[in-house]
Design an enzyme around this catalytic site. Structure first.
Site, PDB file in Angstrom:
ATOM      1  NE  ARG A 172      -3.886  -2.312   0.166  1.00 26.98           N
ATOM      2  CZ  ARG A 172      -3.596  -3.214  -0.356  1.00 26.98           C
ATOM      3  NH1 ARG A 172      -2.329  -3.549  -1.093  1.00 26.98           N
ATOM      4  NH2 ARG A 172      -4.432  -4.379  -0.359  1.00 26.98           N
ATOM      5  CB  SER A 246      -8.711  -1.620   4.395  1.00 23.65           C
ATOM      6  OG  SER A 246      -9.299  -2.845   3.547  1.00 23.65           O
ATOM      7  CD  GLU A 342      -5.762   0.836   2.568  1.00 23.54           C
ATOM      8  OE1 GLU A 342      -5.532  -0.603   3.083  1.00 23.54           O
ATOM      9  OE2 GLU A 342      -6.382   0.765   1.582  1.00 23.54           O
TER      10      GLU A 342
HETATM   11  C1  LIG Z   1     -15.478  -0.188  -0.784  1.00 24.85           C
HETATM   12  C2  LIG Z   1     -13.957   0.029  -0.976  1.00 24.85           C
HETATM   13  C3  LIG Z   1     -13.107  -1.181  -1.329  1.00 24.85           C
HETATM   14  C4  LIG Z   1     -11.841  -0.699  -1.703  1.00 24.85           C
HETATM   15  N1  LIG Z   1     -10.867  -1.999  -1.628  1.00 24.85           N
HETATM   16  C5  LIG Z   1      -9.641  -1.974  -1.750  1.00 24.85           C
HETATM   17  C6  LIG Z   1      -8.829  -3.089  -2.184  1.00 24.85           C
HETATM   18  O1  LIG Z   1      -9.180  -4.158  -2.149  1.00 24.85           O
HETATM   19  N2  LIG Z   1      -7.338  -2.711  -2.380  1.00 24.85           N
HETATM   20  C7  LIG Z   1      -6.922  -1.633  -2.275  1.00 24.85           C
HETATM   21  O2  LIG Z   1      -5.867  -1.430  -2.557  1.00 24.85           O
HETATM   22  N3  LIG Z   1      -7.752  -0.476  -2.135  1.00 24.85           N
HETATM   23  C8  LIG Z   1      -9.133  -0.707  -1.945  1.00 24.85           C
HETATM   24  N4  LIG Z   1      -9.931   0.731  -1.853  1.00 24.85           N
HETATM   25  C9  LIG Z   1      -9.452   1.834  -1.581  1.00 24.85           C
HETATM   26  C10 LIG Z   1      -9.497   2.645  -3.061  1.00 24.85           C
HETATM   27  O3  LIG Z   1     -10.363   2.189  -3.980  1.00 24.85           O
HETATM   28  C11 LIG Z   1      -7.992   2.637  -3.877  1.00 24.85           C
HETATM   29  O4  LIG Z   1      -7.175   3.209  -2.886  1.00 24.85           O
HETATM   30  C12 LIG Z   1      -8.191   3.489  -5.085  1.00 24.85           C
HETATM   31  O5  LIG Z   1      -6.975   3.343  -5.909  1.00 24.85           O
HETATM   32  C13 LIG Z   1      -8.447   5.094  -4.978  1.00 24.85           C
HETATM   33  O6  LIG Z   1      -8.698   5.647  -6.001  1.00 24.85           O
HETATM   34  P1  LIG Z   1      -9.365   6.850  -6.340  1.00 24.85           P
HETATM   35  O7  LIG Z   1      -9.218   7.300  -7.851  1.00 24.85           O
HETATM   36  O8  LIG Z   1     -10.649   6.972  -5.508  1.00 24.85           O
HETATM   37  O9  LIG Z   1      -8.065   7.779  -5.558  1.00 24.85           O
HETATM   38  P2  LIG Z   1      -8.403   9.064  -4.491  1.00 24.85           P
HETATM   39  O10 LIG Z   1      -9.205   8.704  -3.142  1.00 24.85           O
HETATM   40  O11 LIG Z   1      -8.846  10.248  -5.105  1.00 24.85           O
HETATM   41  O12 LIG Z   1      -6.932   9.383  -4.102  1.00 24.85           O
HETATM   42  C14 LIG Z   1      -6.144   8.590  -3.214  1.00 24.85           C
HETATM   43  C15 LIG Z   1      -4.856   9.470  -3.171  1.00 24.85           C
HETATM   44  O13 LIG Z   1      -4.166   9.197  -4.546  1.00 24.85           O
HETATM   45  C16 LIG Z   1      -3.730  10.494  -4.843  1.00 24.85           C
HETATM   46  N5  LIG Z   1      -3.891  10.687  -6.232  1.00 24.85           N
HETATM   47  C17 LIG Z   1      -5.427  10.201  -7.105  1.00 24.85           C
HETATM   48  N6  LIG Z   1      -5.388  10.255  -8.214  1.00 24.85           N
HETATM   49  C18 LIG Z   1      -3.851  10.562  -8.663  1.00 24.85           C
HETATM   50  C19 LIG Z   1      -3.164  11.067  -9.731  1.00 24.85           C
HETATM   51  N7  LIG Z   1      -3.848  10.791 -11.023  1.00 24.85           N
HETATM   52  N8  LIG Z   1      -1.982  11.211  -9.817  1.00 24.85           N
HETATM   53  C20 LIG Z   1      -1.401  11.578  -8.514  1.00 24.85           C
HETATM   54  N9  LIG Z   1      -1.975  11.086  -7.333  1.00 24.85           N
HETATM   55  C21 LIG Z   1      -3.364  10.891  -7.268  1.00 24.85           C
HETATM   56  C22 LIG Z   1      -4.569  11.421  -4.020  1.00 24.85           C
HETATM   57  O14 LIG Z   1      -3.835  12.746  -4.114  1.00 24.85           O
HETATM   58  C23 LIG Z   1      -4.888  10.616  -2.896  1.00 24.85           C
HETATM   59  O15 LIG Z   1      -3.379  10.980  -2.054  1.00 24.85           O
HETATM   60  C24 LIG Z   1     -11.218   0.293  -1.637  1.00 24.85           C
HETATM   61  C25 LIG Z   1     -12.072   1.589  -1.274  1.00 24.85           C
HETATM   62  C26 LIG Z   1     -13.409   1.245  -1.078  1.00 24.85           C
HETATM   63  C27 LIG Z   1     -14.469   2.312  -0.984  1.00 24.85           C
END
Ligand SMILES: Cc1cc2nc3c(=O)[nH]c(=O)nc-3n(C[C@H](O)[C@H](O)[C@H](O)COP(=O)(O)OP(=O)(O)OC[C@H]3O[C@@H](n4cnc5c(N)ncnc54)[C@H](O)[C@@H]3O)c2cc1C
Length: 346
Positions: A172, A246, A342
């Site tokens: 992570r 998580s 996380e």
């Molecule tokens: C129901 C649920 C289940 C999940 N299951 C998992 C799982 O199984 N495994 C897992 O690893 N995660 C899981 N997650 C967490 C999440 O889905 C991941 O971390 C996902 O990659 C976040 O994507 P996002 O576009 O929503 O990022 P955001 O929440 O918008 O951003 C997260 C971070 O990334 C940065 N960021 C976003 N986009 C960019 C970009 N283009 N360039 C640079 N930085 C950027 C942001 O500044 C922030 O620091 C889960 C979340 C939920 C709600």
């Protein structure tokens, strides 16, 4: 044809972020800029007002906890696009715009007949955020399927291409949570899907599916369906119950510390790692402290999975953080282990 710079940047002021975070937390962005290309990111960098202001990069908002209005310029990444870049004897290399939905990308590759991402189905969020915390699930991490990515520096506007070594992926973790945190906008991600395809089934829930169905040789689409069913059963749908998946990382402890805990709690769920350390199940630790199903204000611990904190309706980010701190304190009090959140807390 007009040059890209003739198209105005898409800017919103006092934009509600409630629909842009999977917890459904209330917060305003003083300024939200939607970037659809590398050129858009450079125009933010060169902008007389936004250029030097602090910025926060937002994808789908599924890994953030918003505790207040965001004063920084919110750079919402919406770069689109997906294509097969090349096909070799040992892999398909596919490229996605950072704003594409991760699950959509997984489903699309399978539809095209390019397996390899099925274990990562139904993870919410954007492709661009996937490398940031090296997303992982059911025995596969992004780094196992990663080829390279393009990013634009938020200070210089320079574009770079980074390979896996430069991304420094960990559990992570990546350089985008360390030295490059908040400094570089990922605009495109390339994935390597190895040929011949090999199923990854060495995970308890998947082994159960094999046993239940009697199908010892599932194809990638079947594994995709299994993963979706397992996740829908275990995790709350953010469309119905706000959450960020998580909430805490699984802590890694020394073998000695683990033996000590086993001495007191023989039931503890733990996974020995190749380097001799041991990963503990954070959900088990939280459950053992009696948190499952409990609430603090309008924030709560999901009934089916203690690792997931939920918005029970109208919660604020502060309530979520108060609950998280209370959990951290009780886990520390009982096991001497500090749980690390996380999601990014803003
Ligand atoms: C129901 C649920 C289940 C999940 N299951 C998992 C799982 O199984 N495994 C897992 O690893 N995660 C899981 N997650 C967490 C999440 O889905 C991941 O971390 C996902 O990659 C976040 O994507 P996002 O576009 O929503 O990022 P955001 O929440 O918008 O951003 C997260 C971070 O990334 C940065 N960021 C976003 N986009 C960019 C970009 N283009 N360039 C640079 N930085 C950027 C942001 O500044 C922030 O620091 C889960 C979340 C939920 C709600």
């Amino acid at each position: 044809m007009s040059s890209p710079s003739a198209v105005p940047l898409q800017v919103e002021h006092r934009a509600s972020l409630r629909d842009h975070n999977s917890f459904g937390l209330p917060a305003l962005a003083q300024t939200l800029v939607r970037v659809k290309s590398d050129a858009d990111v450079r125009r933010v960098v060169d902008h007389p007002e936004y250029g030097r202001a602090p910025k926060f990069i937002l994808g789908g908002g599924s890994n953030v906890v918003l505790t207040r209005d965001v004063a920084a310029i919110v750079v919402k990444v919406e770069v689109a696009g997906r294509r097969l870049l090349r096909e070799t004897a040992d892999a398909w290399i596919v490229e996605f715009g950072a704003g594409e939905s991760w699950h959509g990308a997984v489903a699309w590759t399978l539809e095209q007949g390019w397996p390899g991402l099925e274990n990562l189905a139904l993870i919410p969020g954007s492709v661009g955020a996937a490398p940031v915390q090296n997303i992982g699930a059911y025995g596969v991490e992004l780094k196992d399927r990663f080829e390279s990515l393009d990013a634009v520096d938020l200070v210089t506007g320079r574009g770079v291409t980074l390979d896996a070594a430069a991304c420094r992926f960990g559990y992570r973790d990546s350089v985008f949570k360390q030295g490059l945190a908040g400094k570089s906008v990922i605009t495109r991600v390339r994935l390597r899907l190895p040929r011949p395809w090999q199923p990854v089934l060495g995970y308890l829930d998947l082994e159960r599916k094999v046993a239940e169905t009697g199908n010892a040789h599932p194809d990638a689409s079947t594994i995709f369906e299994w993963i979706c069913a397992i996740r829908r059963h275990k995790l709350p749908d953010p469309g119905l119950i706000g959450n960020a998946g998580s909430f805490f990382k699984n802590p890694v402890v020394s073998a000695e510390q683990c033996r000590d805990i086993i001495g007191r709690d023989p039931e503890i769920v733990h996974y020995p790692l190749p380097d001799g350390t041991v990963k503990l199940a954070a959900g088990w630790l939280i459950d053992a402290c009696g948190w499952k199903g409990k609430s603090v204000g309008r924030a709560g611990v999901y009934e089916k999975q203690a690792l997931v904190l939920v918005n029970r309706g109208g919660a604020s980010g502060a309530e979520v953080v108060t609950l998280a701190r209370a959990i951290q304190e009780s886990v520390y009090g009982r096991f001497g282990i500090r749980l690390e959140p996380e999601p990014v807390i803003l």
